[in-house]
Design an enzyme around this catalytic site. Structure first.
Site, PDB file in Angstrom:
ATOM      1  N   THR A  49       0.842  -1.191   0.000  1.00 23.03           N
ATOM      2  CA  THR A  49       0.000   0.000   0.000  1.00 23.03           C
ATOM      3  C   THR A  49       0.884   1.251   0.000  1.00 23.03           C
ATOM      4  O   THR A  49       1.964   1.258   0.587  1.00 23.03           O
ATOM      5  CB  THR A  49      -0.934   0.030   1.226  1.00 23.03           C
ATOM      6  OG1 THR A  49      -0.160   0.164   2.424  1.00 23.03           O
ATOM      7  CG2 THR A  49      -1.774  -1.242   1.307  1.00 23.03           C
ATOM      8  N   GLY A  50       0.426   2.276  -0.704  1.00 23.52           N
ATOM      9  CA  GLY A  50       1.209   3.517  -0.773  1.00 23.52           C
ATOM     10  C   GLY A  50       2.546   3.330  -1.449  1.00 23.52           C
ATOM     11  O   GLY A  50       3.558   3.869  -0.991  1.00 23.52           O
ATOM     12  N   SER A  53       5.409   6.305  -3.749  1.00 22.03           N
ATOM     13  CA  SER A  53       6.440   7.249  -3.307  1.00 22.03           C
ATOM     14  C   SER A  53       7.091   6.757  -2.019  1.00 22.03           C
ATOM     15  O   SER A  53       6.604   5.817  -1.380  1.00 22.03           O
ATOM     16  CB  SER A  53       5.831   8.640  -3.073  1.00 22.03           C
ATOM     17  OG  SER A  53       4.879   8.601  -2.020  1.00 22.03           O
ATOM     18  N   GLY A  54       8.191   7.421  -1.642  1.00 29.17           N
ATOM     19  CA  GLY A  54       8.828   7.174  -0.358  1.00 29.17           C
ATOM     20  C   GLY A  54       9.220   5.733  -0.098  1.00 29.17           C
ATOM     21  O   GLY A  54       9.771   5.044  -0.959  1.00 29.17           O
ATOM     22  N   GLY A 176      -7.952 -14.789   3.878  1.00 24.61           N
ATOM     23  CA  GLY A 176      -8.217 -16.072   3.228  1.00 24.61           C
ATOM     24  C   GLY A 176      -7.236 -16.354   2.112  1.00 24.61           C
ATOM     25  O   GLY A 176      -6.715 -17.469   1.980  1.00 24.61           O
ATOM     26  N   TYR A 216      -1.187  10.765  15.701  1.00 20.73           N
ATOM     27  CA  TYR A 216      -0.312   9.931  14.868  1.00 20.73           C
ATOM     28  C   TYR A 216       0.299   8.816  15.717  1.00 20.73           C
ATOM     29  O   TYR A 216       0.311   7.644  15.309  1.00 20.73           O
ATOM     30  CB  TYR A 216       0.787  10.772  14.232  1.00 20.73           C
ATOM     31  CG  TYR A 216       1.765   9.940  13.413  1.00 20.73           C
ATOM     32  CD1 TYR A 216       1.389   9.455  12.162  1.00 20.73           C
ATOM     33  CD2 TYR A 216       3.027   9.623  13.896  1.00 20.73           C
ATOM     34  CE1 TYR A 216       2.259   8.677  11.416  1.00 20.73           C
ATOM     35  CE2 TYR A 216       3.905   8.857  13.152  1.00 20.73           C
ATOM     36  CZ  TYR A 216       3.514   8.380  11.914  1.00 20.73           C
ATOM     37  OH  TYR A 216       4.376   7.599  11.189  1.00 20.73           O
TER      38      TYR A 216
END
Length: 335
Positions: A49-50, A53-54, A176, A216
């Protein structure tokens, strides 16, 4: 005053250069430790995920070079497609055998996934289950960092909603497929800042009070508690789950933090000297996703590719179970 200011700046510059040289030597060791055989991940499917970038992008690049089939789950499809194009060009430029798009190894796939929308998460998982025969590694990497107070599509505080609840639902809906692909792995990206958070069950949505830094930290503590409870539930399934902190990394995650214009040059110097690059920061994610050294290891917390101790607040089993139960209700798994 002017002389003192110049002296302070020169001292800061000298210290920064010394630290940079020291970190450069150490970073080469981390990269070697976090790397692997070019074919280590061939035949395996990895969801990140994501990944546009980075840390996510650096993780995707490394696993592609190991031959993995990488699925980029990203909110912005246009940005993800652009990043995927750059990754493919980089791999072709390397002459990497895993970069052949027709060879079945090193394939890169882009799928739309908005973790701030439970509807999007469910649609993404339906597509995954329809189109993917297996899932060997799930890397929960995407995150929101210290944003102003805002809510997800479903009315959750954004940091808790994306960093914890979105990934909580995603992982549960793909369990699953992970089990049928076992031995498989789940990797959760948390932060050292978890130590400044707590789980206030009376105000998980931060409607009574909101502090972006604290919220956060709460979401990153939730990541660890989720990992430990999930590891307990997955015992005997050959699906492992571990959590990590990447250290302080130079990425766009801090885009919501305001730095005064006059301070920016010094901040940039300090970040260059002290902060990890995305490639360096991604090493523990890569290690946990691919290394034979952690085969069968589950429920542990890692930093710099080695296990680290957790504070007691992250090891409270009763809090972890309660958070799990409440999260199931919040995302609609349990009515």
């Amino acid at each position: 005053m002017a002389v003192a200011a110049v002296a302070a700046l020169l001292a800061a510059l000298g210290g920064a250069l010394w630290l940079a040289a020291r970190r450069f030597v150490g970073s080469s060791v981390r990269r070697l430790h976090g790397g692997g055989d070019a074919g280590l991940m061939r035949g395996k499917t990895v969801l990140i995920t994501g990944a546009n970038s980075g840390l996510g992008r650096a993780t995707a690049a490394a696993l592609l070079r190991m031959g993995a089939r990488v699925i980029m789950g990203c909110r912005d499809r246009a940005r993800a497609e652009a990043a995927a194009g750059e990754l493919r060009r980089d791999l072709r430029g390397d002459g990497d055998p895993g970069s052949d798009p027709d060879g079945g190894a090193g394939e890169l796939v882009v799928k739309e996934l908005d973790l701030a929308s439970l509807r999007s998460v469910r649609a993404f998982c339906r597509e995954m289950l329809q189109e993917e025969a297996r899932l060997d590694v799930l890397i929960n990497n995407a995150g929101v960092f210290q944003c102003p107070y805002m809510k997800t599509e479903d009315g959750f505080e954004m940091q808790f909603g994306v960093n914890h609840l979105g990934h909580f639902l995603l992982t549960n809906l793909l369990l699953g497929l992970l089990k049928s692909s076992a031995p498989s792995r789940i990797v959760v990206v948390s932060s050292k800042l978890y130590k400044y958070g707590d789980i206030n069950f009376e105000d998980l949505n931060s409607e009574q009070s909101y502090n972006k830094s604290f919220c956060y930290s709460r979401s990153k503590l939730a990541n660890i508690l989720f990992t430990r409870e999930l590891a307990r539930r997955l015992e005997g399934t050959k699906v492992t789950v571990n959590v990590l902190h990447p250290g302080i990394v130079r990425t766009n995650l801090g885009r919501h933090i305001h730095i005064p214009l006059l301070v920016k040059p010094l901040f940039n110097l300090v970040s260059w000297a002290f902060f990890k690059t995305p490639v360096e920061g991604a090493q523990t994610s890569i290690y946990l996703a691919s290394s034979p050294e952690v085969e069968g290891v589950s429920g542990k917390y890692f930093g710099d590719c080695k296990e680290e101790e957790l504070l007691p607040i992250a090891m409270d089993e009763s809090v972890a179970r309660k958070l799990w139960d409440i999260s199931e209700v919040m995302v609609g798994i349990v009515q």
